[in-house]
Write a protein that holds these residues in place. Structure first.
Motif, PDB file in Angstrom:
ATOM      1  N   ARG A 131       0.811  -1.217   0.000  1.00 53.05           N
ATOM      2  CA  ARG A 131       0.000   0.000   0.000  1.00 53.05           C
ATOM      3  C   ARG A 131       0.842   1.263   0.000  1.00 53.05           C
ATOM      4  NH1 ARG A 131      -3.011   1.071   5.491  1.00 53.05           N
ATOM      5  NH2 ARG A 131      -3.331   3.073   4.465  1.00 53.05           N
TER       6      ARG A 131
ATOM      7  N   VAL B  66       7.766   8.230   3.425  1.00 51.67           N
ATOM      8  CA  VAL B  66       9.029   7.718   2.913  1.00 51.67           C
ATOM      9  C   VAL B  66       9.982   7.575   4.084  1.00 51.67           C
ATOM     10  CG1 VAL B  66       8.858   8.571   0.555  1.00 51.67           C
ATOM     11  CG2 VAL B  66       9.679  10.085   2.353  1.00 51.67           C
ATOM     12  N   LEU B  67      11.098   6.892   3.845  1.00 53.24           N
ATOM     13  CA  LEU B  67      12.066   6.660   4.909  1.00 53.24           C
ATOM     14  C   LEU B  67      13.136   7.741   4.805  1.00 53.24           C
ATOM     15  CD1 LEU B  67      12.280   2.831   4.272  1.00 53.24           C
ATOM     16  CD2 LEU B  67      10.922   3.993   5.999  1.00 53.24           C
TER      17      LEU B  67
ATOM     18  N   GLN C 230      17.180   2.984  -1.938  1.00 51.02           N
ATOM     19  CA  GLN C 230      17.053   2.173  -0.731  1.00 51.02           C
ATOM     20  C   GLN C 230      15.604   2.116  -0.273  1.00 51.02           C
ATOM     21  OE1 GLN C 230      19.899   4.541   1.381  1.00 51.02           O
ATOM     22  NE2 GLN C 230      21.326   2.844   1.551  1.00 51.02           N
TER      23      GLN C 230
ATOM     24  N   MET D 185      13.974  -0.407  -2.444  1.00 52.09           N
ATOM     25  CA  MET D 185      14.482  -1.740  -2.068  1.00 52.09           C
ATOM     26  C   MET D 185      13.747  -2.315  -0.885  1.00 52.09           C
ATOM     27  SD  MET D 185      18.584  -1.574  -2.180  1.00 52.09           S
ATOM     28  CE  MET D 185      18.784  -2.912  -1.013  1.00 52.09           C
ATOM     29  N   ALA D 186      13.429  -1.432   0.082  1.00 49.83           N
ATOM     30  CA  ALA D 186      12.793  -1.899   1.309  1.00 49.83           C
ATOM     31  C   ALA D 186      11.562  -2.720   1.004  1.00 49.83           C
ATOM     32  CB  ALA D 186      12.438  -0.717   2.196  1.00 49.83           C
TER      33      ALA D 186
ATOM     34  N   VAL E  64      12.915  -6.385  -0.120  1.00 47.47           N
ATOM     35  CA  VAL E  64      13.796  -7.208   0.716  1.00 47.47           C
ATOM     36  C   VAL E  64      13.027  -8.134   1.658  1.00 47.47           C
ATOM     37  CG1 VAL E  64      15.509  -7.084   2.569  1.00 47.47           C
ATOM     38  CG2 VAL E  64      15.685  -5.564   0.602  1.00 47.47           C
TER      39      VAL E  64
ATOM     40  N   ARG F 222       8.038   1.594  -4.140  1.00 49.52           N
ATOM     41  CA  ARG F 222       8.297   0.705  -3.008  1.00 49.52           C
ATOM     42  C   ARG F 222       7.193  -0.339  -2.890  1.00 49.52           C
ATOM     43  NH1 ARG F 222       8.371   3.966   2.096  1.00 49.52           N
ATOM     44  NH2 ARG F 222       6.152   3.498   2.231  1.00 49.52           N
TER      45      ARG F 222
ATOM     46  N   ARG G 209      20.511  -7.897   6.257  1.00 48.75           N
ATOM     47  CA  ARG G 209      19.104  -7.552   6.178  1.00 48.75           C
ATOM     48  C   ARG G 209      18.574  -7.122   7.533  1.00 48.75           C
ATOM     49  NH1 ARG G 209      16.125 -12.042   2.811  1.00 48.75           N
ATOM     50  NH2 ARG G 209      14.602 -11.344   4.319  1.00 48.75           N
TER      51      ARG G 209
ATOM     52  N   PHE H 161      19.376  -3.572   7.883  1.00 46.22           N
ATOM     53  CA  PHE H 161      18.493  -2.785   7.022  1.00 46.22           C
ATOM     54  C   PHE H 161      17.110  -2.705   7.653  1.00 46.22           C
ATOM     55  CE2 PHE H 161      17.422  -0.475   3.479  1.00 46.22           C
ATOM     56  CZ  PHE H 161      16.509  -1.060   2.614  1.00 46.22           C
TER      57      PHE H 161
ATOM     58  N   VAL I  81      15.035   0.649   8.706  1.00 47.94           N
ATOM     59  CA  VAL I  81      13.664   0.962   8.280  1.00 47.94           C
ATOM     60  C   VAL I  81      12.780   1.185   9.505  1.00 47.94           C
ATOM     61  CG1 VAL I  81      11.648   0.088   7.045  1.00 47.94           C
ATOM     62  CG2 VAL I  81      13.917  -0.361   6.162  1.00 47.94           C
TER      63      VAL I  81
ATOM     64  N   ASN J  84      13.305   4.494  10.972  1.00 49.16           N
ATOM     65  CA  ASN J  84      12.736   5.582  10.185  1.00 49.16           C
ATOM     66  C   ASN J  84      11.227   5.684  10.368  1.00 49.16           C
ATOM     67  OD1 ASN J  84      14.410   7.149   8.012  1.00 49.16           O
ATOM     68  ND2 ASN J  84      15.374   5.168   8.217  1.00 49.16           N
TER      69      ASN J  84
ATOM     70  N   VAL K 173       6.102  -3.399   4.931  1.00 42.73           N
ATOM     71  CA  VAL K 173       6.922  -4.017   3.887  1.00 42.73           C
ATOM     72  C   VAL K 173       7.316  -5.431   4.279  1.00 42.73           C
ATOM     73  CG1 VAL K 173       7.840  -1.875   2.953  1.00 42.73           C
ATOM     74  CG2 VAL K 173       9.085  -3.017   4.764  1.00 42.73           C
TER      75      VAL K 173
END
Lengths: 244, 288, 327
Positions: A84, A91-92, A99, A102-103, A106, A153, C179, C182, C186, C189, C197
């Motif tokens: 969503r 955003v980060l 990146q 990418m999030a 991953v 994303r 990971r 990472f 995230v 943030n 995600v």
């Protein structure tokens, strides 16, 4: 006709005394772009939150390709294939655009990492119109560019269902054209999309079907033109004549 | 039965400390880890008033409570309001206030250690026997409990029957909405913080009548107060009182039947149960 | 997690090599001194390991863990209880497992709920463990403390702590590239985005906390031989938790080597103060907390990086002004 990819049955969400979503049911088939519309406060975003797992329903069921996802944690639903965007773009901020995208790839069901993930992200940034901007810090991007990053994303997760929460809000007319064209491209590629929107032009041009909510209930569903000329829908948006 | 009553008597003072912290955390949103130091400071002042000037601790409350009010207001205004202003979200305010109140904890404890040294002190006040249902208890404990009940009742009256009190409760529920109905949130938060300090100080003064205290024990009481507040449901006063009673009784139970050295284990045991089965506390609202 | 060491950038290689050089140099210290300087270096190395391990978790999550003393004490007690039964290296491993296990339990109970609950729980954890250990000692043993007799001297302990610190740094480096690292970025943030995600945020935090707890317990196990006689109040000294928090935050947790910047000066300063002004240590610690909150929210390294960025972005304007003057 194969089973719907998303099926909402009698979903209900109650916060104390307030019922934000009241017995709403609808299905979404693979490849459809459907609009979820209604006046402010009708429960549309809450409905999206129920689907994405940000909230769990007080009652009712939501199924993704036949599997029950209501009641699962958000990260589990994300891994099942729901992605969503958010009403106020999220955003980060400490990462760059690449990146950020990418999030999405991953941790979802794709589980990409390293070079593969970077390449996918670059490809998606191209797709949404941000080619070559991968290393810009997102906090320095314009609002529409941040929205594009957020969309990329969500796409990075290769979701079965993409939820767009007022993704076209806050755009000027030329940006709006670009945004509509982008979503249209995604629809043509076969993405299943549920869009919560207030921009009626976008709904008319993008959506095959529409679900209308008001005060938590579904008041209409069907073809866009039919739904928008339904007197009850008009009344929901504009109020009764005798209120004037 | 004996255990039950002893536990309840103990819980009176626990309740006051927890109520003080509830006001500070629930309304002013400050997790005051230095709360225990206010308690200990009040113990020392009560001691000094009684041993030095012969002033009855109950009368001493009339001096200690307003003094604690003023001092805590000053602490909020000088040290904590800047953090409230600069915090971008609630999480940041919480971590900032935790660190700042740690500073307060160590600073106050350090000052008290310098001033009073590390030895244990106590004084005798109403140390006669008082019989309830055939068992005897210290009169000081009973009086302390009764005083605690009176103070808690007064607090309840203030919060539920006066305008100012209702304003406090409004800010605890939702500061933004409270702002919209013309409540001066900043001033109310300061008031709540100061009032919380005063209530805790009352608890301290009453505690000193029957408990042996020293300058370093603040931390243990803060710990227990925090756990009580969470058990009762953050921001809920009835919850704090009920949780205090449960804790008082459990501690006394464990100390009498199992081992006095395991009281903290008992406290944590309750804490763990709450965390596992009802994290919002007894009266807390489940967050969506 | 594929290929830990492939794809290293030039800057990362430099960092690794620099780190290796520093470790090699530091290892030579015992040759130069075996008195006061070695002793204080052992302290510095201990806190370097503790603070860096602490920051592995508390840095990215911003949750202040006060459980350090609990893990440290548990590590010490593993050695204390097992020194006559198991070989020393195995005890260190046991300590790591115990640390990880306790961290896992604490994390599972509190991290799913909120950071504040976590802080409160860890606040009293050392006290709780101390009470439990004291109780079991009185019940099942004859004396309160344990004797630990080994052949280790100060130099051995120094080298072991140096190896531990190096291991913590290496682990931190690898996590940052992985990971998990990472995921933590995230989460730091935007936790809502993290969940959407597909990141299991609670699990990521718990794993990180377990790694941190294991290292801290190992530090306790390594320093156990230093005490000879172990008893609960010193093994589970809550001051360890507070000092680790202060040093790490003063140094700054944004960088892996940030806490080190806080450890070296603060250990020396505390040594000085507790010798000269033993009754004032609490006040100094209180002031240190105030300094962190009001003056150095991101630590010294954070403040320096802020100034550096300001300096770098100012330069073009200065050049422009100079050019105008010359024109």
């Amino acid at each position: 006709m194969s089973a719907p990819v998303l099926s909402v049955s009698h979903a209900r969400k109650q916060f104390g005394g307030l019922v934000a979503v009241n017995d709403v049911s609808f299905d979404v088939n693979e490849g459809e772009v459907i609009g979820l519309i209604g006046p402010n406060g009708s429960g549309k975003t809450t409905m999206l939150n129920l689907i994405s797992g940000a909230l769990s329903p007080t009652d009712g069921e939501i199924r993704l390709a036949g599997e029950r996802i209501s009641g699962m944690a958000a990260h589990q639903i994300a891994r099942k294939g729901v992605a969503r965007t958010f009403q106020l773009v999220r955003v980060l901020p400490s990462l760059d655009a690449e990146q950020n995208v990418m999030a999405g790839a991953v941790f979802g069901h794709r589980k990409l990492w390293g070079r593969e993930a970077h390449e996918l992200a670059r490809g998606l940034l191209d797709l949404v119109g941000l080619a070559g901007r991968g290393h810009s810090p997102v906090s320095a991007l314009t609002y529409i560019d941040q929205k594009r990053v957020e969309l990329a994303r969500a796409l990075a997760a290769d979701p079965r269902v993409l939820l767009l929460d007022e993704w076209l809000a806050g755009l000027n007319p030329s940006e709006l054209q670009i945004g509509i064209a982008l979503i249209e491209k995604l629809g043509r590629e076969g993405r299943t999309i549920i869009m919560v929107e207030h921009v009626m032009d976008a709904i008319r041009s993008l959506c095959g079907r529409c679900v209308v909510m008001n005060s938590g209930r579904k008041i209409a569903e069907g073809d866009v033109d039919d739904v928008l000329s339904d007197p009850e829908v008009v009344r929901a948006y504009l109020g009764d004549d005798d209120d004037a | 039965m004996n255990i039950l009553v002893t536990g309840i008597l103990l819980s009176g003072t626990y309740a006051l400390i927890a109520l003080g912290l509830t006001l500070q955390y629930g309304v002013a949103r400050i997790m005051n880890l230095g709360n225990g130091e206010t308690l200990v400071a009040a113990c020392f002042v009560a001691f000094w008033l009684y041993a030095g000037l012969g002033i009855n601790p109950l009368v001493g409350l009339l001096l200690i409570a307003p003094a604690a009010f003023v001092i805590n207001w000053a602490i909020y205004a000088v040290a904590l309001r800047p953090l409230v202003k600069r915090a971008k979200n609630r999480g940041q305010l919480e971590s900032d206030s935790i660190l700042a109140t740690f500073g307060l904890l160590f600073l106050l404890q350090g000052l008290m250690l310098l001033a009073f040294g590390g030895e244990y002190r106590s004084y005798t006040f109403l140390a006669e026997r008082f019989d309830i249902f055939g068992y005897s208890y210290g009169l000081n404990r009973v009086v302390a409990f009764v005083a605690a009940v009176i103070i808690a009742a007064a607090l309840w009256f203030f919060l539920y029957r006066t305008r100012q009190g209702t304003a406090l409760r409004a800010v605890a529920v939702d500061p933004n909405s409270a702002n919209l109905v013309a409540i001066d949130v900043a001033r109310t938060a300061a008031f709540a913080f100061a009032l919380g300090g005063a209530v805790t100080a009352c608890g301290g003064a009453l505690l000193s009548t029957f408990y042996t205290f020293n300058a370093s024990m603040g931390v243990v009481f803060t710990m227990k107060a925090l756990i009580i507040v969470i058990m009762g449901g953050v921001g809920d006063l009835r919850g704090a009182v009920l949780a205090a009673i449960i804790l008082g009784i459990s501690e006394t139970l464990v100390a009498s039947l199992i081992d006095p050295g395991l009281t903290l284990a008992a406290t944590y045991g309750l804490f763990i149960l709450v965390l596992l089965f009802r994290p919002q506390g007894i009266f807390g609202r489940a967050s969506s | 997690m594929s290929g830990f060491l492939n794809g290293l950038k030039a800057g990362e290689w430099r960092g690794l090599i620099l780190g290796a050089v520093i470790v090699a140099l530091a290892a030579t210290l015992p040759r130069f001194d075996d008195g006061f300087y070695l002793s204080i270096s052992v302290n510095i190395m201990l806190y370097a390991a503790l603070c860096t391990a602490w920051s592995l978790f508390s840095g990215p999550t911003h949750y202040v863990s006060l459980a350090t003393a609990a893990f440290y004490g548990l590590g010490t007690y593993c050695v204390g209880l097992g020194i006559d039964i198991l070989p020393y290296p195995l005890l260190v491993l046991v300590a790591a497992l115990v640390g990880a296990l306790v961290a896992g339990l604490v994390g599972a109970m509190t991290l799913r709920i909120s950071g504040v609950y976590f802080v409160i729980f860890t606040f009293g954890l050392a006290e709780l463990v101390r009470q439990l250990v004291t109780w079991t000692q009185t019940k099942f043993a004859t004396a309160m403390g344990l004797y630990v007799f080994t052949d280790f001297n100060e130099s051995h302990i120094y080298w072991m702590l140096l190896a531990l610190t190096a291991a913590v740094f290496l682990t931190g480096f690898l996590i940052n590239r992985s990971r998990l690292g990472f995921a933590m970025t995230v989460i730091g943030n935007d936790e809502t985005v993290a969940r959407h995600v597909g990141i299991d945020t609670a699990r990521a935090k718990i794993i990180l906390f377990m790694v941190s707890g294991a290292f801290i317990a190992i530090a306790g196990a390594i320093t156990a031989p230093r005490y000879t006689y172990i008893e609960p109040p010193s093994a589970f000294n809550p001051m360890i938790s507070f000092l680790v928090v202060i040093m790490s935050l003063l140094g700054g947790t944004r960088r892996l080597w940030g806490p080190l910047v806080g450890v070296i000066p603060f250990t020396i300063a505390m040594d000085f103060i507790s010798a000269r002004f033993p009754n004032h240590t609490s006040i100094v610690i209180g002031l240190a907390f105030f300094a962190i909150v009001y003056l150095l929210p991101n630590g010294v390294t954070g403040r320096l990086e802020q100034l550096w960025t300001k300096f770098r972005t100012r330069k073009p304007a200065e050049h422009g002004a100079v050019a105008e003057k010359q024109a």
